[in-house]
Design an enzyme around this catalytic site. Structure first.
Site, PDB file in Angstrom:
ATOM      1  N   PRO A  43       0.736  -1.273  -0.151  1.00 43.78           N
ATOM      2  CA  PRO A  43       0.113  -0.023   0.078  1.00 43.78           C
ATOM      3  C   PRO A  43       0.661   1.218   0.023  1.00 43.78           C
ATOM      4  CG  PRO A  43      -0.567  -1.376   1.844  1.00 43.78           C
ATOM      5  CD  PRO A  43       0.453  -2.069   1.343  1.00 43.78           C
ATOM      6  N   PRO A 233      54.778 -32.911  12.386  1.00 43.81           N
ATOM      7  CA  PRO A 233      54.737 -33.752  13.341  1.00 43.81           C
ATOM      8  C   PRO A 233      53.256 -34.446  13.497  1.00 43.81           C
ATOM      9  CG  PRO A 233      55.265 -32.012  14.170  1.00 43.81           C
ATOM     10  CD  PRO A 233      55.175 -31.428  12.731  1.00 43.81           C
ATOM     11  N   ASP A 256      53.582 -42.095   4.273  1.00 41.32           N
ATOM     12  CA  ASP A 256      54.069 -42.950   5.609  1.00 41.32           C
ATOM     13  C   ASP A 256      53.514 -43.161   6.691  1.00 41.32           C
ATOM     14  OD1 ASP A 256      56.553 -43.262   4.295  1.00 41.32           O
ATOM     15  OD2 ASP A 256      57.660 -41.628   5.366  1.00 41.32           O
ATOM     16  N   LYS A 278      56.761 -48.291   6.375  1.00 44.63           N
ATOM     17  CA  LYS A 278      57.814 -49.636   6.201  1.00 44.63           C
ATOM     18  C   LYS A 278      57.241 -50.840   7.155  1.00 44.63           C
ATOM     19  CE  LYS A 278      61.127 -47.099   4.193  1.00 44.63           C
ATOM     20  NZ  LYS A 278      61.175 -45.850   4.932  1.00 44.63           N
ATOM     21  N   GLY A 310      56.909 -35.173   9.482  1.00 41.01           N
ATOM     22  CA  GLY A 310      58.364 -34.419   9.964  1.00 41.01           C
ATOM     23  C   GLY A 310      58.764 -33.718   8.581  1.00 41.01           C
ATOM     24  N   MET A 391      63.402 -41.934  17.247  1.00 37.02           N
ATOM     25  CA  MET A 391      63.541 -43.202  17.155  1.00 37.02           C
ATOM     26  C   MET A 391      64.128 -43.927  18.175  1.00 37.02           C
ATOM     27  SD  MET A 391      64.505 -43.600  13.074  1.00 37.02           S
ATOM     28  CE  MET A 391      65.521 -42.244  13.154  1.00 37.02           C
TER      29      MET A 391
HETATM   30  C1  LIG Z   1      62.068 -42.102  10.812  1.00 36.42           C
HETATM   31  S1  LIG Z   1      61.884 -40.684  11.850  1.00 36.42           S
HETATM   32  C2  LIG Z   1      61.253 -39.379  10.790  1.00 36.42           C
HETATM   33  C3  LIG Z   1      61.456 -38.042  11.183  1.00 36.42           C
HETATM   34  C4  LIG Z   1      60.939 -37.127  10.457  1.00 36.42           C
HETATM   35  N1  LIG Z   1      61.439 -37.115   9.161  1.00 36.42           N
HETATM   36  C5  LIG Z   1      60.973 -35.660  11.221  1.00 36.42           C
HETATM   37  O1  LIG Z   1      61.711 -34.699  10.730  1.00 36.42           O
HETATM   38  O2  LIG Z   1      60.379 -35.346  12.385  1.00 36.42           O
HETATM   39  C6  LIG Z   1      60.605 -41.028  12.859  1.00 36.42           C
HETATM   40  C7  LIG Z   1      60.792 -40.586  14.336  1.00 36.42           C
HETATM   41  O3  LIG Z   1      60.435 -39.117  14.206  1.00 36.42           O
HETATM   42  C8  LIG Z   1      59.941 -38.947  15.665  1.00 36.42           C
HETATM   43  N2  LIG Z   1      58.522 -38.579  15.598  1.00 36.42           N
HETATM   44  C9  LIG Z   1      57.999 -38.213  14.432  1.00 36.42           C
HETATM   45  N3  LIG Z   1      56.886 -37.687  14.821  1.00 36.42           N
HETATM   46  C10 LIG Z   1      56.582 -37.470  16.090  1.00 36.42           C
HETATM   47  C11 LIG Z   1      55.824 -37.202  17.031  1.00 36.42           C
HETATM   48  N4  LIG Z   1      54.331 -36.721  16.583  1.00 36.42           N
HETATM   49  N5  LIG Z   1      56.007 -37.237  18.161  1.00 36.42           N
HETATM   50  C12 LIG Z   1      57.194 -37.701  18.751  1.00 36.42           C
HETATM   51  N6  LIG Z   1      58.141 -38.325  17.968  1.00 36.42           N
HETATM   52  C13 LIG Z   1      57.897 -38.010  16.708  1.00 36.42           C
HETATM   53  C14 LIG Z   1      60.176 -40.103  16.464  1.00 36.42           C
HETATM   54  O4  LIG Z   1      61.264 -40.281  16.930  1.00 36.42           O
HETATM   55  C15 LIG Z   1      59.952 -41.170  15.471  1.00 36.42           C
HETATM   56  O5  LIG Z   1      60.557 -42.575  15.765  1.00 36.42           O
END
Ligand SMILES: C[S@@+](CC[C@H](N)C(=O)[O-])C[C@H]1O[C@@H](n2cnc3c(N)ncnc32)[C@H](O)[C@@H]1O
Length: 467
Positions: A43, A233, A256, A278, A310, A391
């Site tokens: 309106p 991580p 991985d 692995k 990582g 590790m």
């Molecule tokens: C094969 S190495 C790889 C490292 C990876 N390229 C990095 O730069 O963190 C794997 C190791 O990284 C460490 N890691 C990776 N992620 C982790 C997390 N969220 N908390 C604690 N340790 C971790 C552990 O010691 C594990 O055994």
């Protein structure tokens, strides 16, 4: 999802607006912009709307004004109805009648009476982004719109128009759907889009034509590429922008065990996922296998994402993988990730270096070869440094004992961080003497990281992350 977003073609179609005030005016403008034939029924009709109805534009249909009360017959043949009156009874009547006739209806500020809602719009026509909070938080939707407005350059509109202009040609010339997708992704993310954003439309068009003309040559030599990317991580917020962009681009992903599921969920939805951890069941994938797969997939023309936990260059065997790619002439790029030492230390409140505690930091493998360590222990016990063992869970006791037997004080603070940066993170704090027991009793599981040095004593004061 409660509401299905659709884009409505209203060009040349009748839209009924019940109401003639300022709220109605706000909704009339976008309707006119998309070429709707808008009829106002009220309106009282305000001067701004009356003036709008007197303006004639070649592209727009004129507004039709009906200065009277609404009645149910007004809705016959309408494609959309909007009620913008301050009379709740009329709004309800309009909504009920529209829904009876199956006509989409929007009642301003009364979501319960709506069958459709108006979203906030980012307009880069022909690209449009509609944001809705389903009527629950319109201010939030508008804030999101503002953020997107600043993120998306206005050139996106032209980029889409340019693509539209070439679409048919590209379809005819590149018949394989995957190659066509790769072609357009290249256009939208490479130098052609940069030319558009810097306002060089003509150059962009020439370059696109040139790219299309050379397509056969490009296709003949089509070789994929490998992106070696560090996924950090665990916390997905720690990914780099580049990692995310390549994750969204890859056709195949080899990942991985340490890549968290939150990170993995960010790869392109239709990408093929290949687990190459692995410890994959009874048939572990060997490093040679992985190297071969990377080459094979890239040679088939795929963009292959090699996603690692990582950083790929820290205990990640990234160097070996790209050496194999280089030997086979496969192009690659490497994107660093946050390594476990940085991530775990930050999230545990343990600075790796500190003026008063440690002037250097060492990253050490805690992995044993044939149940033995091949480490230079006398260097590791030097003062003023922080030791980080990757590790090392299985060897924790041996690591602590070795450090003590080479002269490190048994009260040196030490920490073990389990699943660092994730919501399941646990931090065990002790010293060289007590840590192994605490970790055993706590039942820590891999992945874990060990930090040794007086910086660990800062954890009590600096810890901030809620586990
Ligand atoms: C094969 S190495 C790889 C490292 C990876 N390229 C990095 O730069 O963190 C794997 C190791 O990284 C460490 N890691 C990776 N992620 C982790 C997390 N969220 N908390 C604690 N340790 C971790 C552990 O010691 C594990 O055994």
């Amino acid at each position: 999802m409660d509401l299905l977003p659709l884009f409505h073609n209203l060009n040349g179609r009748r839209c009924v607006m019940v109401g003639g005030g300022s709220v109605a005016l706000r909704k009339i403008r976008p309707l006119m912009e998309v070429g709707a034939k808008v009829e106002i029924i009220a309106p009282e009709i305000n001067t701004a709307i009356t003036e709008l109805s007197e303006k004639h534009s070649l592209n727009l249909h004129p507004l039709t004004l009906h200065k009277r009360k609404f009645n149910n017959d007004d809705l016959e043949g309408a494609a959309l109805v909007i009620a913008a009156t301050d009379d709740k009874q009329i709004n309800k009547q309009v909504s009920e009648q529209a829904q009876k006739l199956n006509i989409p209806v929007n009642v301003v500020d009364q979501p319960e009476l709506c069958s459709v809602v108006f979203p906030s719009i980012v307009d880069r026509s022909p690209v449009q982004i509609a944001i809705s909070s389903g009527g629950t938080a319109p201010v939030l939707a508008r804030m999101l719109r503002t953020r997107l407005e600043s993120l998306i350059p206005s050139g996106y509109g032209y980029l889409a128009q340019l693509a539209g202009k070439f679409r048919q040609q590209v379809k005819e010339k590149i018949t394989d759907a995957n190659s066509r997708k790769a072609f357009w992704e290249d256009v939208f993310s490479g130098d052609i889009s940069e030319l558009v954003f810097s306002n060089k439309q003509g150059d962009a068009e020439n370059k696109l034509q040139e790219k299309l003309d050379n397509q056969y040559a490009e296709q003949a030599s089509a070789l994929g590429e490998v992106y070696l990317v560090g996924g950090g991580p665990g916390d997905p917020d720690l990914l780099t922008f580049r990692a995310l962009r390549l994750m969204q681009k890859a056709d195949i992903v080899l990942y991985d065990r340490l890549v968290s599921k939150e990170v993995l969920s960010l790869v392109r939805r239709d990408a093929e996922l290949v687990y190459v951890g692995k410890t994959a069941g009874d048939h572990p994938v060997t490093q040679d296998n992985i190297n071969e797969k990377l080459v094979e997939f890239a040679q088939q023309g795929n963009r292959v994402l090699r996603l690692k936990g990582g950083d790929p260059f820290i205990f990640g065997r990234g160097g070996e993988e790209i050496a194999h790619l280089a030997d086979n002439g496969i192009p690659f790029q490497v994107v660093p990730g946050i390594t476990a030492a940085s991530g775990c230390a930050s999230y545990a409140g343990i600075p790796l270096t500190h003026r008063d505690h440690a002037q250097s930091v060492r990253f050490i493998t805690g992995h044993q070869k044939d149940h033995k360590y091949d480490l230079n222990w006398s260097e590791l016990v030097a003062p003023d440094q922080t030791l980080v063992f990757y590790m090392g869970l299985n060897g924790l006791e041996t690591i602590c004992q070795q450090l003590m037997s080479y002269g490190m004080d048994s009260t040196t603070p030490a920490a073990l961080i389990e699943k660092g940066t994730t919501t399941r993170q646990r931090v065990f704090i002790g010293d060289l003497d007590t840590l192994p027991n605490k970790v055993r009793e706590g039942g820590a599981k891999a992945p874990t990281l060990i930090i040794v040095g007086s910086v660990v004593s800062l954890h009590d004061q600096l810890s901030w992350f809620k586990e």
